[in-house]
Design an enzyme around this catalytic site. Sequence first.
Site, short mmCIF file in Angstrom:
data_model
loop_
_atom_site.label_atom_id
_atom_site.label_comp_id
_atom_site.label_asym_id
_atom_site.label_seq_id
_atom_site.Cartn_x
_atom_site.Cartn_y
_atom_site.Cartn_z
N ARG A 1 0.75 -1.07 0.06
CA ARG A 1 0.14 0.10 0.13
C ARG A 1 0.92 1.25 0.04
O ARG A 1 1.99 1.10 -0.01
CB ARG A 1 -1.01 0.04 1.28
N GLY A 2 0.22 2.39 0.00
CA GLY A 2 1.17 3.80 -0.33
C GLY A 2 1.08 4.01 -1.79
O GLY A 2 1.70 3.01 -2.33
N ASP B 1 -1.90 10.60 -2.53
CA ASP B 1 -2.36 9.77 -3.38
C ASP B 1 -2.46 10.18 -4.82
O ASP B 1 -2.39 9.21 -5.77
CB ASP B 1 -3.45 8.77 -2.75
O1 MRU Z 1 -4.85 3.24 2.08
P1 MRU Z 1 -2.98 3.60 1.90
O2 MRU Z 1 -2.58 2.81 3.42
O3 MRU Z 1 -2.54 3.04 0.97
O4 MRU Z 1 -3.05 4.99 2.14
C1 MRU Z 1 -1.85 5.52 1.91
C2 MRU Z 1 -1.69 7.18 2.17
O5 MRU Z 1 -2.62 7.90 2.16
C3 MRU Z 1 -0.31 7.51 2.09
O6 MRU Z 1 -0.40 8.80 2.86
C4 MRU Z 1 -0.03 8.20 0.58
O7 MRU Z 1 -0.17 6.99 -0.27
C5 MRU Z 1 1.23 8.82 0.43
S1 MRU Z 1 2.51 7.62 0.76
C6 MRU Z 1 3.96 8.01 0.23
#
Ligand code: MRU
Length: 345
Positions: free
Chosen positions: A48-49, A237
Amino acid sequence: MLQPQDIIRLEDEAVVVLDQTRLPAERVERRCTTVAELIEAIRVLAVRGAPALGVAGAMGIALAARSAPEHPLGMRQYLAEQGALLQAARPTAVNLAWGVAEALAELDRDVRGVQEARGRIAARARRIQDEEVARCRAMGRHGAALFGERPELMTQCNTGGLATGGYGTALGVVHALAERGADPHVYVPETRPLLQGARLTAYELAEAAIRHTLVTDNATGAILREGVVQGILVGADRIAANGDTANKIGTYNLAVLARHHDVPFYVVAPTSTIDPATPSGAAIPIEQRAAAEVTGFGGVVTAPAATGARNDAFDVTPAELVTAIVTEHGVLRAPYDLRGERPDG
Ligand code: MRU
């Protein structure tokens, strides 16, 4: 610090990810030998991320290429279909679609046959991970220059190596400050419902021996009112062309609080997270996740059975609340026009 290959790597027969759903209790790898298995790993947030999703998307195309038809036209059609499935796994992070598109673009180069295409796609996928880590390190340098010694910071969700395939965006700035010897301290909101702050950011900061304090999401206003926090650093994102930024749910709350308390609010994201085709935040798709993530945690139900829940995984912070956007190219300030901000190369 976690090494990039410990977070996600492409092997001959599999995409191997560190299963982030099992952290911090145990460090277990998850081997995805098919695109379907990788899609499931993406859906459950084992990987994720935003930048890490871009790497996963490109590696997914490399995995798909192994079982693609031996004819160039058949391969192209098959990979386009697999790419569409991968992209649909999570709709908000534009990096996922970007990583898939970057890998598919190898087919448009002058490739001599299916075998060569497989090799080129695999090489491109691995290079995307290297490039994201390099972008993170550049952002870390630009972001760290915004702060002095012993800065008090706040973040949201997890934006470290786990979220990027190595080093981190907002947390990369924290790493760069620590490497400079600045001794930062970070307030880490838990980030309900899935606790990426408590489980992942706290894990990464503890591993790096960086000072941090875990707080409930509800405590952030009271802490900001104390006047000690010098900057809020978040990832993204998807950033629209006008600077509106989608990030983990709760980011908008922090941006509003930051404005009220006169605290700088920085978005730290690589240009692969910028979506020039989306003019403003209103057009960013927001992932809706299962109500069960809100009505319980870790298999324990915490709400009455008859109670429904809404579970937006992300929110949009309007550009007017963003003090600056830090990319690998530098620190950008309003008014934002990000249509030309794309990854080099
Ligand atoms: O739902 P997730 O855990 O994938 O969400 C991740 C985030 O919102 C992060 O802040 C975003 O991807 C930036 S990461 C470098």
